[in-house]
Design a protein around this motif. Structure first.
Motif, mmCIF file in Angstrom:
data_model
loop_
_atom_site.group_PDB
_atom_site.id
_atom_site.type_symbol
_atom_site.label_atom_id
_atom_site.label_comp_id
_atom_site.label_asym_id
_atom_site.label_seq_id
_atom_site.Cartn_x
_atom_site.Cartn_y
_atom_site.Cartn_z
ATOM 1 N N ASN A 111 0.864 -1.190 0.000
ATOM 2 C CA ASN A 111 0.000 0.000 0.000
ATOM 3 C C ASN A 111 0.892 1.228 0.000
ATOM 4 O O ASN A 111 1.182 1.819 1.037
ATOM 5 N N CYS A 118 -1.571 8.533 5.360
ATOM 6 C CA CYS A 118 -1.953 8.176 3.996
ATOM 7 C C CYS A 118 -2.070 9.455 3.171
ATOM 8 O O CYS A 118 -2.787 10.379 3.554
ATOM 9 N N ILE A 137 -5.825 0.809 6.270
ATOM 10 C CA ILE A 137 -4.729 0.284 5.464
ATOM 11 C C ILE A 137 -4.979 -1.149 5.010
ATOM 12 O O ILE A 137 -4.086 -1.784 4.447
#
Length: 206
Positions: free
Chosen positions: A65, A94, A181
């Motif tokens: 990710n 993020c 996540i």
């Protein structure tokens, strides 16, 4: 009471700029809240072990990710809405980092915060600190993991800006999910190598 004696009872108040100047030259980390500098307590071996295990497991997930990144307890965050500067055990961001205008190494936009609880921090981390963390507009999940026994909770922000207990685990055979996540973490992995905790895992079947 004499004025000099009264002055000794009053806490010394610092500006954010003064705190940052002191903190960036200090050997030991301290929090800052509403003018006061608060020393952070040392961690137990179990606390450090759980924190490192979490960092490893989260790191494995984040390799897939690329839009999110994690940092351990050396990463300072700031909450402009309530003035807190602090160092969570694990911070996940993020998207691009956003920094405090006063300090270009202090992050203001965490997406997930993970705190490992110990005897000296449990009440603060579960209570007032969580209240302060909820002022972070970007924060989606808050995770607490007890360093003394298998016990973890995941609190999640809802679409209408409420916080709910979204997941919990009380056994080394359980797991928790950090939705932001896409991570499902096994409790046995989080407590691997801890003293008097990892031994609670049932023996493998022959």
């Amino acid at each position: 009471m004499a004025a000099s004696a009264l002055a000794l009872l009053q806490p010394i108040m610092y500006s954010e700029e003064e705190y940052l100047r002191i903190e960036n030259d200090a050997f030991e980390k301290s929090e800052y809240f509403q003018g006061q500098i608060i020393s952070m307590a040392g961690a137990t071996p179990n606390h450090n072990r759980v924190k490192e295990n979490v960092a490893v497991e989260v790191g494995i997930v984040l390799k897939q990710n690329k839009s999110c990144r994690s940092s351990s307890s050396d990463q300072r965050i700031h909450i402009p809405a309530n003035s807190l500067y602090t160092y969570p055990d694990i911070v996940i961001v993020c998207g691009p980092n956003k920094f405090s205008p006063l300090d270009r190494i202090t992050i203001t936009n965490p997406s997930v915060i993970i705190e490992v609880l110990s005897s000296s921090t449990e009440e603060y981390d579960r209570g007032y600190k969580f209240k302060l963390y909820r002022d972070i507009e970007t924060l989606q999940e808050y995770v607490t993991i007890d360093s003394r026994k298998p016990y973890a909770q995941v609190f999640r922000r809802t679409a209408d800006n409420q916080w709910i207990l979204a997941d919990d685990a009380f056994s080394l055979t359980d797991n928790i999910t950090i939705q932001t996540i896409g991570a499902t973490l096994q409790m046995a992995d989080l407590y691997d190598g801890t003293e008097n905790v990892s031994s609670l895992l049932p023996p493998a079947k022959e």
